[in-house]
Design a protein around this motif. Structure first.
Motif, PDB file in Angstrom:
ATOM      1  N   TYR A  49      -5.159 -28.741  -4.087  1.00  0.00           N
ATOM      2  CA  TYR A  49      -5.879 -29.595  -3.149  1.00  0.00           C
ATOM      3  C   TYR A  49      -6.491 -28.759  -2.027  1.00  0.00           C
ATOM      4  N   ASN A  66     -12.375 -42.639 -12.640  1.00  0.00           N
ATOM      5  CA  ASN A  66     -11.839 -41.444 -13.286  1.00  0.00           C
ATOM      6  C   ASN A  66     -12.503 -40.243 -12.616  1.00  0.00           C
ATOM      7  N   PRO A  93     -12.358 -36.412 -11.827  1.00  0.00           N
ATOM      8  CA  PRO A  93     -11.725 -35.143 -12.207  1.00  0.00           C
ATOM      9  C   PRO A  93     -11.426 -34.238 -11.009  1.00  0.00           C
ATOM     10  N   ASP A  94     -12.140 -34.445  -9.893  1.00  0.00           N
ATOM     11  CA  ASP A  94     -11.913 -33.601  -8.718  1.00  0.00           C
ATOM     12  C   ASP A  94     -10.619 -33.972  -7.986  1.00  0.00           C
ATOM     13  N   SER A  95     -10.389 -35.271  -7.826  1.00  0.00           N
ATOM     14  CA  SER A  95      -9.166 -35.709  -7.140  1.00  0.00           C
ATOM     15  C   SER A  95      -8.028 -36.000  -8.112  1.00  0.00           C
ATOM     16  N   HIS A  96      -8.338 -36.050  -9.420  1.00  0.00           N
ATOM     17  CA  HIS A  96      -7.363 -36.346 -10.481  1.00  0.00           C
ATOM     18  C   HIS A  96      -6.918 -37.810 -10.457  1.00  0.00           C
ATOM     19  N   ASN A 136      -7.196 -41.437 -11.907  1.00  0.00           N
ATOM     20  CA  ASN A 136      -7.663 -42.114 -13.118  1.00  0.00           C
ATOM     21  C   ASN A 136      -6.988 -43.478 -13.184  1.00  0.00           C
ATOM     22  N   GLU A 157       1.897 -38.299  -5.861  1.00  0.00           N
ATOM     23  CA  GLU A 157       0.683 -37.575  -6.225  1.00  0.00           C
ATOM     24  C   GLU A 157      -0.500 -38.515  -6.435  1.00  0.00           C
ATOM     25  N   GLU A 158      -0.227 -39.674  -7.023  1.00  0.00           N
ATOM     26  CA  GLU A 158      -1.302 -40.635  -7.286  1.00  0.00           C
ATOM     27  C   GLU A 158      -1.878 -41.180  -5.984  1.00  0.00           C
ATOM     28  N   ALA A 187      -4.112 -38.518  -4.548  1.00  0.00           N
ATOM     29  CA  ALA A 187      -5.369 -38.492  -5.302  1.00  0.00           C
ATOM     30  C   ALA A 187      -6.289 -39.624  -4.850  1.00  0.00           C
ATOM     31  N   THR A 238     -10.148 -39.149  -3.093  1.00  0.00           N
ATOM     32  CA  THR A 238     -11.278 -39.470  -3.961  1.00  0.00           C
ATOM     33  C   THR A 238     -12.529 -39.771  -3.139  1.00  0.00           C
TER      34      THR A 238
END
Length: 584
Positions: free
Chosen positions: A177, A293, A295-298, A300, A311-312, A315, A319
């Motif tokens: 990060y 979705n 991909p930079d912040s992960h 989804n 972690e979510e 993210a 975003t």
């Protein structure tokens, strides 16, 4: 905290040791008398078995030699609650099954202080668990405010707290990060203003890519010496922290320069704050208006409502490319949605009445915090939390400094102040005006103040006034005199020089028989009712009675109205913490 760490091995969950006293309706901590204990769990020592310990902590019976222990106080420890059906022992008359009144207060205080959690994720959690006073104090990191604050919040005044989230890659799992090697810039910044009467609050987001002037910053160094870090003209706001050795006090000075509002305190958190605090409360609910979705912040997640943590959750707040216009301003809206949800979770009964959650919040919050030197103990955080706990989340407004694209750039990457709208927002906060329609009790004093503007007004030619400079820019008294005489026809006015003391706000003092003159001058200058101060007249240079106009620090120039706004502009984008908003 675990059972082993408290000197007991019966695999007892500490949360299970909190029981509801049916007599008082309060939660109480009931411990088994199987082993003597210190009243406060000691902070964890170094992981390295040979590491030294300079903090002074409790020693367990099997502690390594050479580490000083601490005597447990000699007091009786109340037993755990009996199982249903078990025979009760006789209690002294009039005291059946009850603990001394003083000890019953502890559970009440835990829940009461926990009500302060409506403020902000790290602030809220930081005031949750007073039972761990010494332990939690050791968790808190503080740095000097370098004289950039007001000296700390006050209970009888409006409160302004600067909340900063950094992009520093500290903590396990955060390598992916932020910016690699970042000194920790001001990635997310919110100025939290809480009204004097605690009826409402405004959380003002400051875009990280906003172009500002960063002032020179006197900064305390690690060796105790002071170094002035040179300022920067036309720099990104986020570089007010971390860049060239700048500390949070420099961000504080930059905010004061930008808004005219001097913060009382600051609080800083890194990536771990979001992860640990959302986990401590069991996650927060967020709403997505579309599948995301990124991909930079992960992140989804499909469209709909989700409970996220760890972690979510991190993210989610990082975003930006998959929401709105894909920039920092869109991410700010997402973060405001997230914070609103977290505050509702922290304010809920599920959190405030759960001892295990409160314990986790206390640990997570204090470890996530770096605070200024005026706010460096649990006692101070508790006092702040009590003030913030009076707030209803429906009257907490999230908004962002109004900005426009930087006209100097072909490829738009930064923003500048919207000079038409931003000053209005700053004025609202400086004058303690709510962004929401708050029901106020109609006080007699307030009505009496408003009545000062009602009634007949004398002709401008009959207004006699002496003008003093009480904190306005140099030359303000003379420029106001010229404007009144030439443009407004107030010929019986004169410049009386400097006031004996500076005032925060402009005032007009007058005798009862000068009320009509006062109303006329207030109308000309745009003075509010609160600026009018019934009192005594003074004698002017002609030997005649005159009013006294003292120009305070709020004076903006001759002809500029001093009546503060009484409501937020309709075109300022805002949301309140009680509303669920779905990210698009």
């Amino acid at each position: 905290m675990d059972a082993q760490g408290r000197g007991r091995g019966e695999n007892i969950d500490p949360a299970d040791q909190w029981v509801l006293n049916p007599t008082t309706g309060e939660y109480e901590l009931r411990l088994s008398p199987s082993a003597p204990q210190s009243p406060i769990p000691a902070p964890r020592g170094p992981r390295n078995p040979g590491a030294g310990n300079t903090r002074g902590r409790s020693a367990s019976p099997d502690q390594a030699p050479g580490r000083p222990g601490r005597e447990a106080p000699g007091r009786d420890v109340p037993p755990q609650r009996r199982r249903r059906g078990a025979q009760e022992e006789e209690s002294p008359a009039g005291r059946r099954g009850r603990r001394p009144a003083k000890k019953n207060q502890k559970a009440r205080k835990v829940l009461l202080w926990g009500s302060g959690t409506v403020a902000f994720l790290v602030l809220a959690a930081g005031v949750g668990g007073y039972l761990y006073l010494e332990h939690l104090n050791d968790n808190i990191t503080s740095v000097s405010d370098d004289g950039a604050s007001t000296g700390g919040f006050k209970k009888d005044q409006a409160i302004n707290i600067l909340l900063i989230g950094t992009d520093k890659r500290t903590g396990a799992g955060n390598e992916g990060y932020g910016d690699k090697g970042s000194a920790g810039h001001a990635d997310t910044t919110i100025l939290l203003h809480v009204s004097k009467d605690r009826s409402n609050a405004t959380a003002l987001s400051i875009p990280r890519d906003l172009i500002v002037d960063i002032p020179d910053c006197p900064t305390q160094q690690e060796d105790g010496s002071e170094k002035v870090i040179p300022g920067s003209v036309g720099a990104r706001f986020n570089t007010s922290l971390g860049q060239n050795g700048r500390t949070p006090s420099c961000t504080m000075r930059t905010v004061t320069e930008l808004t005219g509002i001097k913060p009382d305190n600051f609080m800083v958190a890194d990536f771990n704050a979001v992860k640990t605090l959302t986990t401590a409360v069991g996650g927060v609910e967020v709403c997505l208006g579309k599948d995301i979705n990124d991909p930079d912040s992960h992140l989804n997640l499909p469209k709909g409502t989700h409970r996220i943590e760890g972690e979510e959750a991190l993210a989610f707040v990082r975003t930006r490319h998959s929401v709105g216009l894909g920039g920092d301003l869109s991410r700010i809206e997402l973060q405001q949605q997230f914070l609103s949800s977290l505050m509702r979770e922290l304010k809920s009964n599920d959190t405030l009445t759960s001892p295990s959650k409160m314990i986790k919040l206390a640990e997570a919050g204090t470890k996530a915090l770096t605070v200024d030197s005026q706010l460096n103990s649990i006692n101070k955080l508790k006092d702040l939390g009590l003030e913030l706990g009076k707030l209803n989340v429906k009257n907490l407004t999230f908004t962002t400094i109004p900005v426009v694209d930087n006209p100097a750039e072909t490829v738009k990457a930064t923003v500048v102040l919207d000079k038409a709208k931003a000053p209005q927002v700053f004025d609202l906060i400086r004058n303690d005006v709510s962004f929401t329609e708050v029901k106020q009790k109609q006080k007699k004093e307030k009505a009496a103040v408003a009545a000062r503007l009602k009634g007949e007004k004398a002709p401008a030619s009959e207004v006699r006034v002496r003008i003093l400079n009480g904190g306005a820019p140099a030359g303000s008294a003379q420029s106001t005199l010229s404007w009144l005489q030439v443009d407004e026809g107030v010929g019986k006015s004169e410049n009386a020089g400097n006031a004996p003391a500076e005032l925060a706000k402009t005032t007009l003092e007058y005798a009862p028989d000068q009320a009509d003159q006062a109303r006329r001058l207030a109308d000309i200058m745009g003075l509010s009712a609160s600026a009018l101060k019934p009192g005594e007249s003074v004698t002017n240079s002609q030997g005649l009675p005159a009013m006294t106009l003292t120009l305070g620090k709020d004076f903006k120039g001759a002809g500029v109205s001093l009546t503060p706004p009484d409501k937020a502009p309709d075109d300022i984008k805002k949301s309140t913490a009680d509303k669920v908003v779905c990210a698009e």
